[in-house]
Write a protein that holds these residues in place. Structure first.
Motif, PDB file in Angstrom:
ATOM      1  N   VAL A   1      29.584  26.944  38.922  1.00 32.47           N
ATOM      2  CA  VAL A   1      30.881  27.590  39.133  1.00 32.47           C
ATOM      3  C   VAL A   1      30.699  29.085  38.913  1.00 32.47           C
ATOM      4  N   VAL A   2      31.060  29.877  39.916  1.00 37.15           N
ATOM      5  CA  VAL A   2      30.962  31.326  39.837  1.00 37.15           C
ATOM      6  C   VAL A   2      32.366  31.918  39.784  1.00 37.15           C
ATOM      7  N   GLN A   3      32.655  32.665  38.737  1.00 34.37           N
ATOM      8  CA  GLN A   3      33.935  33.344  38.599  1.00 34.37           C
ATOM      9  C   GLN A   3      33.681  34.835  38.444  1.00 34.37           C
ATOM     10  N   CYS A   4      34.128  35.612  39.433  1.00 28.85           N
ATOM     11  CA  CYS A   4      33.907  37.056  39.416  1.00 28.85           C
ATOM     12  C   CYS A   4      35.173  37.786  38.992  1.00 28.85           C
ATOM     13  N   VAL A   5      35.045  39.076  38.739  1.00 26.72           N
ATOM     14  CA  VAL A   5      36.231  39.890  38.491  1.00 26.72           C
ATOM     15  C   VAL A   5      37.211  39.713  39.646  1.00 26.72           C
ATOM     16  N   SER A   6      36.661  39.604  40.854  1.00 27.88           N
ATOM     17  CA  SER A   6      37.453  39.266  42.021  1.00 27.88           C
ATOM     18  C   SER A   6      36.681  38.256  42.851  1.00 27.88           C
ATOM     19  N   GLY A   7      37.244  37.070  43.049  1.00 26.41           N
ATOM     20  CA  GLY A   7      36.605  36.044  43.859  1.00 26.41           C
ATOM     21  C   GLY A   7      35.899  34.985  43.037  1.00 26.41           C
ATOM     22  N   SER A   8      35.622  33.843  43.669  1.00 19.21           N
ATOM     23  CA  SER A   8      34.961  32.735  42.986  1.00 19.21           C
ATOM     24  C   SER A   8      34.275  31.850  44.016  1.00 19.21           C
TER      25      SER A   8
ATOM     26  N   PRO B   1      31.291  42.201  37.552  1.00 19.92           N
ATOM     27  CA  PRO B   1      30.368  41.117  37.228  1.00 19.92           C
ATOM     28  C   PRO B   1      30.966  39.737  37.480  1.00 19.92           C
ATOM     29  N   CYS B   2      30.063  38.766  37.591  1.00 21.44           N
ATOM     30  CA  CYS B   2      30.455  37.380  37.801  1.00 21.44           C
ATOM     31  C   CYS B   2      29.879  36.525  36.669  1.00 21.44           C
ATOM     32  N   LEU B   3      30.682  35.605  36.182  1.00 20.00           N
ATOM     33  CA  LEU B   3      30.238  34.641  35.177  1.00 20.00           C
ATOM     34  C   LEU B   3      29.788  33.385  35.904  1.00 20.00           C
ATOM     35  N   ILE B   4      28.570  32.951  35.651  1.00 19.19           N
ATOM     36  CA  ILE B   4      28.027  31.756  36.299  1.00 19.19           C
ATOM     37  C   ILE B   4      27.889  30.667  35.253  1.00 19.19           C
ATOM     38  N   THR B   5      28.497  29.518  35.501  1.00 20.35           N
ATOM     39  CA  THR B   5      28.442  28.389  34.580  1.00 20.35           C
ATOM     40  C   THR B   5      27.798  27.207  35.283  1.00 20.35           C
TER      41      THR B   5
ATOM     42  N   SER C   1      36.238  34.681  24.507  1.00 22.88           N
ATOM     43  CA  SER C   1      35.681  33.601  25.328  1.00 22.88           C
ATOM     44  C   SER C   1      34.838  34.199  26.436  1.00 22.88           C
ATOM     45  N   PRO C   2      33.886  33.430  26.981  1.00 24.04           N
ATOM     46  CA  PRO C   2      33.080  33.942  28.090  1.00 24.04           C
ATOM     47  C   PRO C   2      33.923  34.361  29.298  1.00 24.04           C
ATOM     48  N   ALA C   3      34.988  33.619  29.580  1.00 29.83           N
ATOM     49  CA  ALA C   3      35.815  33.928  30.747  1.00 29.83           C
ATOM     50  C   ALA C   3      36.399  35.324  30.672  1.00 29.83           C
ATOM     51  N   ALA C   4      36.653  35.814  29.459  1.00 30.92           N
ATOM     52  CA  ALA C   4      37.247  37.146  29.300  1.00 30.92           C
ATOM     53  C   ALA C   4      36.309  38.252  29.778  1.00 30.92           C
ATOM     54  N   LEU C   5      35.006  37.949  29.898  1.00 29.57           N
ATOM     55  CA  LEU C   5      34.060  38.960  30.367  1.00 29.57           C
ATOM     56  C   LEU C   5      34.281  39.314  31.835  1.00 29.57           C
ATOM     57  N   VAL C   6      35.004  38.464  32.572  1.00 25.85           N
ATOM     58  CA  VAL C   6      35.310  38.774  33.971  1.00 25.85           C
ATOM     59  C   VAL C   6      36.808  38.817  34.245  1.00 25.85           C
TER      60      VAL C   6
ATOM     61  N   GLY D   1      39.085  39.933  31.447  1.00 27.19           N
ATOM     62  CA  GLY D   1      39.744  40.583  30.327  1.00 27.19           C
ATOM     63  C   GLY D   1      39.817  42.089  30.358  1.00 27.19           C
ATOM     64  N   GLY D   2      39.672  42.729  31.515  1.00 25.41           N
ATOM     65  CA  GLY D   2      39.832  44.172  31.588  1.00 25.41           C
ATOM     66  C   GLY D   2      38.836  44.927  30.736  1.00 25.41           C
ATOM     67  N   SER D   3      39.267  45.367  29.574  1.00 26.41           N
ATOM     68  CA  SER D   3      38.407  46.174  28.703  1.00 26.41           C
ATOM     69  C   SER D   3      37.227  45.394  28.151  1.00 26.41           C
ATOM     70  N   PHE D   4      37.263  44.064  28.254  1.00 32.24           N
ATOM     71  CA  PHE D   4      36.147  43.247  27.766  1.00 32.24           C
ATOM     72  C   PHE D   4      35.022  43.116  28.788  1.00 32.24           C
ATOM     73  N   VAL D   5      35.265  43.526  30.032  1.00 31.06           N
ATOM     74  CA  VAL D   5      34.264  43.399  31.089  1.00 31.06           C
ATOM     75  C   VAL D   5      33.081  44.314  30.785  1.00 31.06           C
ATOM     76  N   PRO D   6      31.866  43.762  30.670  1.00 32.80           N
ATOM     77  CA  PRO D   6      30.704  44.599  30.329  1.00 32.80           C
ATOM     78  C   PRO D   6      30.257  45.470  31.493  1.00 32.80           C
ATOM     79  N   SER D   7      29.789  46.655  31.164  1.00 33.08           N
ATOM     80  CA  SER D   7      29.222  47.545  32.175  1.00 33.08           C
ATOM     81  C   SER D   7      27.784  47.113  32.464  1.00 33.08           C
ATOM     82  N   ASN D   8      27.223  47.647  33.544  1.00 35.74           N
ATOM     83  CA  ASN D   8      25.812  47.380  33.827  1.00 35.74           C
ATOM     84  C   ASN D   8      24.924  47.908  32.706  1.00 35.74           C
ATOM     85  N   SER D   9      25.327  49.008  32.109  1.00 42.79           N
ATOM     86  CA  SER D   9      24.582  49.563  30.975  1.00 42.79           C
ATOM     87  C   SER D   9      24.612  48.599  29.779  1.00 42.79           C
ATOM     88  N   ASP D  10      25.758  47.963  29.546  1.00 47.93           N
ATOM     89  CA  ASP D  10      25.859  46.962  28.478  1.00 47.93           C
ATOM     90  C   ASP D  10      24.840  45.842  28.703  1.00 47.93           C
ATOM     91  N   LEU D  11      24.786  45.346  29.945  1.00 45.45           N
ATOM     92  CA  LEU D  11      23.899  44.221  30.257  1.00 45.45           C
ATOM     93  C   LEU D  11      22.434  44.622  30.090  1.00 45.45           C
TER      94      LEU D  11
END
Length: 235
Positions: free
Chosen positions: A50-57, A78-82, A125-130, A132-142
C-alpha cells in the motif's frame, strides 16, 4: 485585423504552456512511480503493498524476488510504503518528488528508520509523515537519518559473535537502486545489504535487537528537524 492578432497571441501563449497545461482543458497528468524490493533478509513474495503519498495512493503485490512497482497519477511524495504478509508489517518512505521514479526498499532497516523519524518529529504515527503537514520529513531529513543509522548498524555488525563486513557509508538504506534480496529459490543470492539485514534480525526474521532500535532512535533524533519531542517509535 486586431481580432486575428489577438487569436495568434493566444495560440502562442498556449504553445508556450503546453508542457504544463492544455489550453482550455484540464492540467496534464504527471505520473510518479514508486518501486523497490521488500525483504526481511529473504524476499517477501506475495506481500500486499500500500502506497500513501502526500498526494495520491496506490497498491500492488510483491513478486518472488520481493520487487514491486506502483504508479500514482499526479502523485506527490514523500510516500509511505507499507508491505504486509501474514503477521509481517514493514514500512519505508520515499523522498519528496512529483514525477519520475522513486525507489523505496521495504526492510527491517527502513521500518526502523520510519519509526525513528516518527519519534523525532513527534508525529504520533507513520501515516502522519505523509498527511501531517509539519510532520512531513524533508529530503534532507531522510538523507541525514540514513547516514546516522548506517553508523549504528555497522557498530552492531562489528559486535556480532562472528562480525561481518560493514556497509559502505554511501549505502542508501531506503532507496538503494540495485538492492538484491535472497529468495527461496536462491537463498545465497542476497547482496551485502541483504546479508546485514539477515545477520541482525532476530528469530522472527523481522525484528531488530532492542538495543539497536534504541541506538537508531537516538541517532535519528540528533539529525532530524525538528529536534525530538520524545517517543520510542515501534509502530
Amino acid at each position: 485585423m486586431k481580432a486575428v492578432n489577438k487569436k495568434l497571441g493566444l495560440l502562442a501563449i498556449c504553445a508556450g504552456a503546453l508542457t504544463l497545461v492544455a489550453c482550455g482543458g484540464d492540467s496534464a497528468t504527471v505520473p510518479l512511480t514508486l518501486r523497490g524490493v521488500a525483504a526481511t533478509g529473504l524476499a517477501i513474495d506475495g506481500g500486499s503493498v500500500v502506497v500513501q503519498c502526500v498526494s495520491g495512493s496506490g497498491t500492488a503485490t510483491t513478486l518472488a524476488n520481493g520487487s514491486y512497482s506502483v504508479t500514482v497519477q499526479n502523485g506527490q511524495g514523500p510516500c509511505l510504503i507499507t508491505v504486509t504478509k501474514g503477521s509481517v508489517v514493514l514500512r519505508s518512505i520515499s523522498p519528496q518528488t512529483t514525477s519520475g521514479t522513486a525507489v523505496a526498499n521495504v526492510t527491517p532497516f527502513s521500518n526502523a528508520i520510519v519509526n525513528s523519524i516518527v519519534a523525532a518529529k513527534g508525529a504520533g504515527s507513520p501515516a502522519a509523515l505523509v498527511t501531517g503537514g509539519s510532520f512531513v520529513p524533508s529530503n534532507s531529513d531522510l538523507t541525514s537519518a540514513v547516514t546516522a543509522v548506517i553508523v549504528q548498524i555497522n557498530e552492531a555488525l562489528a559486535a556480532l559473535p562472528t562480525p561481518i563486513a560493514p556497509l559502505s557509508l554511501t549505502t542508501d538504506l531506503l532507496g538503494q537502486v540495485d538492492y538484491v534480496a535472497a529468495t527461496v529459490s536462491s537463498p545465497s543470492s542476497g547482496d551485502l545489504l541483504d546479508k546485514a539485514i539477515d545477520a541482525l534480525v532476530q528469530g522472527d526474521g523481522v525484528t531488530l535487537p532492542p538495543a539497536l532500535v534504541a541506538d537508531i532512535n537516538t541517532a535519528t533524533d540528533t539529525v532530524v528537524d525538528p529536534t525530538p519531542t520524545g517517543g520510542t517509535g515501534g509502530f
